[in-house]
Design a protein around this motif. Structure first.
Motif, PDB file in Angstrom:
ATOM      1  N   CYS A   8       0.869  -1.179   0.000  1.00 27.25           N
ATOM      2  CA  CYS A   8       0.000   0.000   0.000  1.00 27.25           C
ATOM      3  C   CYS A   8       0.905   1.227   0.000  1.00 27.25           C
ATOM      4  O   CYS A   8       1.651   1.441   0.961  1.00 27.25           O
ATOM      5  N   ALA A   9       0.853   1.991  -1.060  1.00 25.91           N
ATOM      6  CA  ALA A   9       1.648   3.214  -1.179  1.00 25.91           C
ATOM      7  C   ALA A   9       0.806   4.398  -0.745  1.00 25.91           C
ATOM      8  O   ALA A   9      -0.304   4.594  -1.251  1.00 25.91           O
ATOM      9  N   ALA A  10       1.329   5.173   0.192  1.00 24.47           N
ATOM     10  CA  ALA A  10       0.601   6.312   0.743  1.00 24.47           C
ATOM     11  C   ALA A  10       1.233   7.622   0.298  1.00 24.47           C
ATOM     12  O   ALA A  10       2.451   7.743   0.209  1.00 24.47           O
ATOM     13  N   SER A  11       0.392   8.613   0.035  1.00 23.51           N
ATOM     14  CA  SER A  11       0.874   9.945  -0.319  1.00 23.51           C
ATOM     15  C   SER A  11      -0.117  10.975   0.200  1.00 23.51           C
ATOM     16  O   SER A  11      -1.254  10.651   0.544  1.00 23.51           O
ATOM     17  N   GLY A  12       0.319  12.226   0.236  1.00 24.67           N
ATOM     18  CA  GLY A  12      -0.563  13.293   0.690  1.00 24.67           C
ATOM     19  C   GLY A  12      -0.241  13.740   2.111  1.00 24.67           C
ATOM     20  O   GLY A  12       0.906  13.695   2.542  1.00 24.67           O
ATOM     21  N   ARG A  13      -1.248  14.134   2.850  1.00 22.45           N
ATOM     22  CA  ARG A  13      -1.093  14.697   4.190  1.00 22.45           C
ATOM     23  C   ARG A  13      -0.935  13.587   5.226  1.00 22.45           C
ATOM     24  O   ARG A  13      -1.793  13.368   6.073  1.00 22.45           O
ATOM     25  N   LEU A  14       0.203  12.905   5.172  1.00 20.15           N
ATOM     26  CA  LEU A  14       0.405  11.720   5.997  1.00 20.15           C
ATOM     27  C   LEU A  14       0.548  12.032   7.475  1.00 20.15           C
ATOM     28  O   LEU A  14       0.382  11.152   8.308  1.00 20.15           O
ATOM     29  N   PHE A  15       0.868  13.297   7.829  1.00 19.85           N
ATOM     30  CA  PHE A  15       1.034  13.634   9.235  1.00 19.85           C
ATOM     31  C   PHE A  15      -0.266  13.465  10.001  1.00 19.85           C
ATOM     32  O   PHE A  15      -0.274  13.348  11.215  1.00 19.85           O
ATOM     33  N   SER A  16      -1.394  13.433   9.288  1.00 19.32           N
ATOM     34  CA  SER A  16      -2.689  13.275   9.950  1.00 19.32           C
ATOM     35  C   SER A  16      -3.039  11.815  10.221  1.00 19.32           C
ATOM     36  O   SER A  16      -4.037  11.524  10.872  1.00 19.32           O
ATOM     37  N   SER A  17      -2.222  10.901   9.735  1.00 21.61           N
ATOM     38  CA  SER A  17      -2.517   9.475   9.886  1.00 21.61           C
ATOM     39  C   SER A  17      -1.509   8.831  10.821  1.00 21.61           C
ATOM     40  O   SER A  17      -0.334   8.759  10.503  1.00 21.61           O
ATOM     41  N   ARG A  18      -1.972   8.363  11.963  1.00 20.73           N
ATOM     42  CA  ARG A  18      -1.096   7.712  12.926  1.00 20.73           C
ATOM     43  C   ARG A  18      -1.131   6.197  12.812  1.00 20.73           C
ATOM     44  O   ARG A  18      -0.234   5.531  13.306  1.00 20.73           O
ATOM     45  N   ALA A  19      -2.156   5.679  12.174  1.00 21.91           N
ATOM     46  CA  ALA A  19      -2.304   4.230  12.082  1.00 21.91           C
ATOM     47  C   ALA A  19      -2.736   3.826  10.685  1.00 21.91           C
ATOM     48  O   ALA A  19      -3.375   4.603   9.963  1.00 21.91           O
ATOM     49  N   MET A  20      -2.359   2.640  10.323  1.00 22.16           N
ATOM     50  CA  MET A  20      -2.795   2.071   9.050  1.00 22.16           C
ATOM     51  C   MET A  20      -3.263   0.649   9.274  1.00 22.16           C
ATOM     52  O   MET A  20      -2.840  -0.011  10.228  1.00 22.16           O
ATOM     53  N   GLY A  21      -4.138   0.212   8.423  1.00 25.23           N
ATOM     54  CA  GLY A  21      -4.675  -1.123   8.593  1.00 25.23           C
ATOM     55  C   GLY A  21      -5.026  -1.786   7.286  1.00 25.23           C
ATOM     56  O   GLY A  21      -5.077  -1.136   6.234  1.00 25.23           O
ATOM     57  N   TRP A  22      -5.211  -3.091   7.356  1.00 25.06           N
ATOM     58  CA  TRP A  22      -5.720  -3.880   6.242  1.00 25.06           C
ATOM     59  C   TRP A  22      -7.071  -4.465   6.643  1.00 25.06           C
ATOM     60  O   TRP A  22      -7.223  -4.987   7.761  1.00 25.06           O
ATOM     61  N   PHE A  23      -8.004  -4.362   5.741  1.00 27.13           N
ATOM     62  CA  PHE A  23      -9.323  -4.958   5.899  1.00 27.13           C
ATOM     63  C   PHE A  23      -9.605  -5.805   4.666  1.00 27.13           C
ATOM     64  O   PHE A  23      -8.958  -5.640   3.632  1.00 27.13           O
ATOM     65  N   ARG A  24     -10.570  -6.711   4.771  1.00 25.20           N
ATOM     66  CA  ARG A  24     -10.933  -7.506   3.610  1.00 25.20           C
ATOM     67  C   ARG A  24     -12.432  -7.717   3.564  1.00 25.20           C
ATOM     68  O   ARG A  24     -13.099  -7.708   4.599  1.00 25.20           O
TER      69      ARG A  24
END
Length: 122
Positions: free
Chosen positions: A22-38
């Motif tokens: 998962c490649a992330a871009s943009g205002r990443l400072f606002s995101s403290r966590a990431m997850g996977w869902f299915r």
């Protein structure tokens, strides 16, 4: 805004492995966590794994614990999900998500990728 793009899905036989990214871009400072869902056909989207962006703390759904590994590369702003010993019941569209809260609830994530299909045949 945060943009997320998944890659790495595909078809594999039971017992095989796949690695999702998962490649992330943009205002990443606002995101403290990431997850996977299915989300499997005809079923609700469910939590798979989550990671804290700064500390690397991880957590997994019981159904994938010991088989899947979530990781992140802060320098490259990417997150991965290594999936081993895949089972037919792992077949689903997999989504990455980012948000402010380290949560297992999809509604607590603000940003989502478009999803990538994983198909496991018996």
């Amino acid at each position: 805004q945060v943009q997320l793009v998944e890659s790495g899905g595909g078809s594999v036989q039971a017992g095989g492995s796949l690695r999702l990214s998962c490649a992330a871009s943009g205002r990443l400072f606002s995101s403290r966590a990431m997850g996977w869902f299915r989300q499997a056909p005809g079923k609700k989207r469910v939590f798979v794994a989550r990671i804290m962006w700064d500390s690397g703390t991880t957590d997994y759904a019981d159904s994938v614990k010991g088989r899947f590994t979530i990781s992140r590369d802060s320098a490259k702003n990417t997150m991965s999900l290594q999936m081993n010993s895949l089972k037919p019941e792992d077949t689903a569209v997999y989504y990455c998500a980012s948000g402010r809260f380290f949560s297992v609830i999809g509604g607590n994530y603000e940003y989502w990728g478009q999803g990538t299909q994983v198909t496991v045949s018996s």
